[in-house]
Scaffold this motif. Sequence first.
Motif, PDB file in Angstrom:
ATOM      1  N   LEU A  91      49.260  63.495  34.116  1.00  0.00           N
ATOM      2  CA  LEU A  91      50.316  63.711  33.195  1.00  0.00           C
ATOM      3  C   LEU A  91      49.638  63.595  31.898  1.00  0.00           C
ATOM      4  O   LEU A  91      48.716  62.762  31.691  1.00  0.00           O
ATOM      5  CB  LEU A  91      51.547  62.766  33.014  1.00  0.00           C
ATOM      6  CG  LEU A  91      52.542  62.747  31.973  1.00  0.00           C
ATOM      7  CD1 LEU A  91      53.120  64.119  31.871  1.00  0.00           C
ATOM      8  CD2 LEU A  91      53.510  61.757  32.237  1.00  0.00           C
ATOM      9  N   PHE A  92      49.251  64.766  30.964  1.00  0.00           N
ATOM     10  CA  PHE A  92      48.646  64.636  29.805  1.00  0.00           C
ATOM     11  C   PHE A  92      49.431  64.644  28.788  1.00  0.00           C
ATOM     12  O   PHE A  92      50.535  65.278  28.530  1.00  0.00           O
ATOM     13  CB  PHE A  92      47.857  66.000  29.825  1.00  0.00           C
ATOM     14  CG  PHE A  92      46.675  66.025  28.850  1.00  0.00           C
ATOM     15  CD1 PHE A  92      45.335  65.389  29.204  1.00  0.00           C
ATOM     16  CD2 PHE A  92      46.683  66.706  27.743  1.00  0.00           C
ATOM     17  CE1 PHE A  92      44.367  65.430  28.324  1.00  0.00           C
ATOM     18  CE2 PHE A  92      45.698  66.968  26.870  1.00  0.00           C
ATOM     19  CZ  PHE A  92      44.608  66.230  27.022  1.00  0.00           C
ATOM     20  N   ALA A  93      48.727  63.812  27.663  1.00  0.00           N
ATOM     21  CA  ALA A  93      49.485  63.832  26.434  1.00  0.00           C
ATOM     22  C   ALA A  93      48.720  63.911  25.232  1.00  0.00           C
ATOM     23  O   ALA A  93      47.490  63.647  25.369  1.00  0.00           O
ATOM     24  CB  ALA A  93      50.293  62.491  26.132  1.00  0.00           C
ATOM     25  N   LYS A  94      49.044  64.508  24.148  1.00  0.00           N
ATOM     26  CA  LYS A  94      48.276  64.577  22.786  1.00  0.00           C
ATOM     27  C   LYS A  94      47.950  63.115  22.224  1.00  0.00           C
ATOM     28  O   LYS A  94      48.886  62.271  22.262  1.00  0.00           O
ATOM     29  CB  LYS A  94      48.831  65.452  21.663  1.00  0.00           C
ATOM     30  CG  LYS A  94      48.956  67.071  22.444  1.00  0.00           C
ATOM     31  CD  LYS A  94      49.600  67.797  21.070  1.00  0.00           C
ATOM     32  CE  LYS A  94      49.669  69.211  21.813  1.00  0.00           C
ATOM     33  NZ  LYS A  94      50.039  70.304  20.784  1.00  0.00           N
ATOM     34  N   ARG A  95      46.892  62.825  21.550  1.00  0.00           N
ATOM     35  CA  ARG A  95      46.470  61.398  21.029  1.00  0.00           C
ATOM     36  C   ARG A  95      47.666  61.116  20.062  1.00  0.00           C
ATOM     37  O   ARG A  95      48.176  59.972  20.012  1.00  0.00           O
ATOM     38  CB  ARG A  95      45.321  61.783  20.658  1.00  0.00           C
ATOM     39  CG  ARG A  95      44.112  61.789  21.562  1.00  0.00           C
ATOM     40  CD  ARG A  95      42.738  61.585  20.624  1.00  0.00           C
ATOM     41  NE  ARG A  95      41.686  61.636  21.657  1.00  0.00           N
ATOM     42  CZ  ARG A  95      41.257  60.936  22.418  1.00  0.00           C
ATOM     43  NH1 ARG A  95      41.788  59.660  22.630  1.00  0.00           N
ATOM     44  NH2 ARG A  95      40.338  61.093  23.298  1.00  0.00           N
ATOM     45  N   ASP A  96      48.155  62.109  19.211  1.00  0.00           N
ATOM     46  CA  ASP A  96      49.198  61.803  18.434  1.00  0.00           C
ATOM     47  C   ASP A  96      50.464  61.284  18.992  1.00  0.00           C
ATOM     48  O   ASP A  96      51.159  60.412  18.373  1.00  0.00           O
ATOM     49  CB  ASP A  96      49.404  62.825  17.209  1.00  0.00           C
ATOM     50  CG  ASP A  96      49.700  64.265  17.720  1.00  0.00           C
ATOM     51  OD1 ASP A  96      49.100  64.438  18.847  1.00  0.00           O
ATOM     52  OD2 ASP A  96      50.045  65.167  17.226  1.00  0.00           O
ATOM     53  N   TRP A  97      50.651  61.856  19.965  1.00  0.00           N
ATOM     54  CA  TRP A  97      51.992  61.010  20.773  1.00  0.00           C
ATOM     55  C   TRP A  97      51.749  59.759  21.162  1.00  0.00           C
ATOM     56  O   TRP A  97      52.821  59.026  21.233  1.00  0.00           O
ATOM     57  CB  TRP A  97      52.241  61.923  22.055  1.00  0.00           C
ATOM     58  CG  TRP A  97      53.492  61.482  22.917  1.00  0.00           C
ATOM     59  CD1 TRP A  97      54.794  61.663  22.588  1.00  0.00           C
ATOM     60  CD2 TRP A  97      53.461  60.467  23.905  1.00  0.00           C
ATOM     61  NE1 TRP A  97      55.530  61.084  23.376  1.00  0.00           N
ATOM     62  CE2 TRP A  97      54.844  60.240  24.259  1.00  0.00           C
ATOM     63  CE3 TRP A  97      52.429  60.087  24.614  1.00  0.00           C
ATOM     64  CZ2 TRP A  97      55.128  59.623  25.341  1.00  0.00           C
ATOM     65  CZ3 TRP A  97      52.885  59.120  25.704  1.00  0.00           C
ATOM     66  CH2 TRP A  97      54.179  58.851  25.975  1.00  0.00           C
ATOM     67  N   LEU A  98      50.483  59.511  21.578  1.00  0.00           N
ATOM     68  CA  LEU A  98      50.244  58.055  22.065  1.00  0.00           C
ATOM     69  C   LEU A  98      50.307  57.017  20.909  1.00  0.00           C
ATOM     70  O   LEU A  98      50.735  56.007  21.057  1.00  0.00           O
ATOM     71  CB  LEU A  98      48.669  57.964  22.568  1.00  0.00           C
ATOM     72  CG  LEU A  98      48.558  58.797  24.145  1.00  0.00           C
ATOM     73  CD1 LEU A  98      47.088  58.828  24.356  1.00  0.00           C
ATOM     74  CD2 LEU A  98      49.344  57.961  25.113  1.00  0.00           C
ATOM     75  N   ARG A  99      50.160  57.519  19.639  1.00  0.00           N
ATOM     76  CA  ARG A  99      50.016  56.638  18.552  1.00  0.00           C
ATOM     77  C   ARG A  99      51.647  56.436  18.257  1.00  0.00           C
ATOM     78  O   ARG A  99      51.794  55.487  17.367  1.00  0.00           O
ATOM     79  CB  ARG A  99      49.347  57.469  17.384  1.00  0.00           C
ATOM     80  CG  ARG A  99      47.814  57.271  17.235  1.00  0.00           C
ATOM     81  CD  ARG A  99      47.280  57.838  16.152  1.00  0.00           C
ATOM     82  NE  ARG A  99      46.013  58.384  16.511  1.00  0.00           N
ATOM     83  CZ  ARG A  99      45.433  59.732  16.464  1.00  0.00           C
ATOM     84  NH1 ARG A  99      46.720  60.377  16.192  1.00  0.00           N
ATOM     85  NH2 ARG A  99      44.521  60.159  17.126  1.00  0.00           N
ATOM     86  N   THR A 100      52.503  57.346  18.639  1.00  0.00           N
ATOM     87  CA  THR A 100      53.852  57.142  18.322  1.00  0.00           C
ATOM     88  C   THR A 100      54.631  56.039  19.113  1.00  0.00           C
ATOM     89  O   THR A 100      55.858  55.666  18.830  1.00  0.00           O
ATOM     90  CB  THR A 100      54.547  58.503  18.378  1.00  0.00           C
ATOM     91  OG1 THR A 100      54.709  58.923  19.692  1.00  0.00           O
ATOM     92  CG2 THR A 100      53.955  59.416  17.211  1.00  0.00           C
ATOM     93  N   ASP A 101      54.098  55.903  20.291  1.00  0.00           N
ATOM     94  CA  ASP A 101      54.806  54.924  21.279  1.00  0.00           C
ATOM     95  C   ASP A 101      54.049  53.699  21.355  1.00  0.00           C
ATOM     96  O   ASP A 101      53.482  53.532  22.270  1.00  0.00           O
ATOM     97  CB  ASP A 101      55.277  55.680  22.483  1.00  0.00           C
ATOM     98  CG  ASP A 101      56.348  56.566  22.055  1.00  0.00           C
ATOM     99  OD1 ASP A 101      57.100  56.663  21.238  1.00  0.00           O
ATOM    100  OD2 ASP A 101      56.503  57.653  23.160  1.00  0.00           O
TER     101      ASP A 101
END
Length: 101
Positions: A91-101
């Motif tokens: 499962l891959f996510a953008k770095r900015d998504w990681l910063r939101t959660d």
Amino acid sequence: RDLEKKKVLVDHLSQPLALMKYACHLQNVDYASIEVVDAGGPDAMEQAFRDGQGDFVHLQGPTAQQLEHEGKGVVVASMGDVIGPVAFSSLFAKRDWLRTD
């Protein structure tokens, strides 16, 4: 070597098949000595095993664990234990998504 001269329902999609062959190689099992059965996709493989068409079946979780829970068989080996970590699915996510959660 328990697989040699036995009917094994094997997933014939690219990665599962490659992992099965590699695990056999690492365990000194001659893949050519296995009576490999192509019963189709995972659902068809599960049904074929339930119907007694194989001595062993190569399944992904949670199907194997569900069959064990139902008393239809026992998980006897884990490809991960033999091969080691494999990024089968990620499962891959953008770095900015990681910063939101």
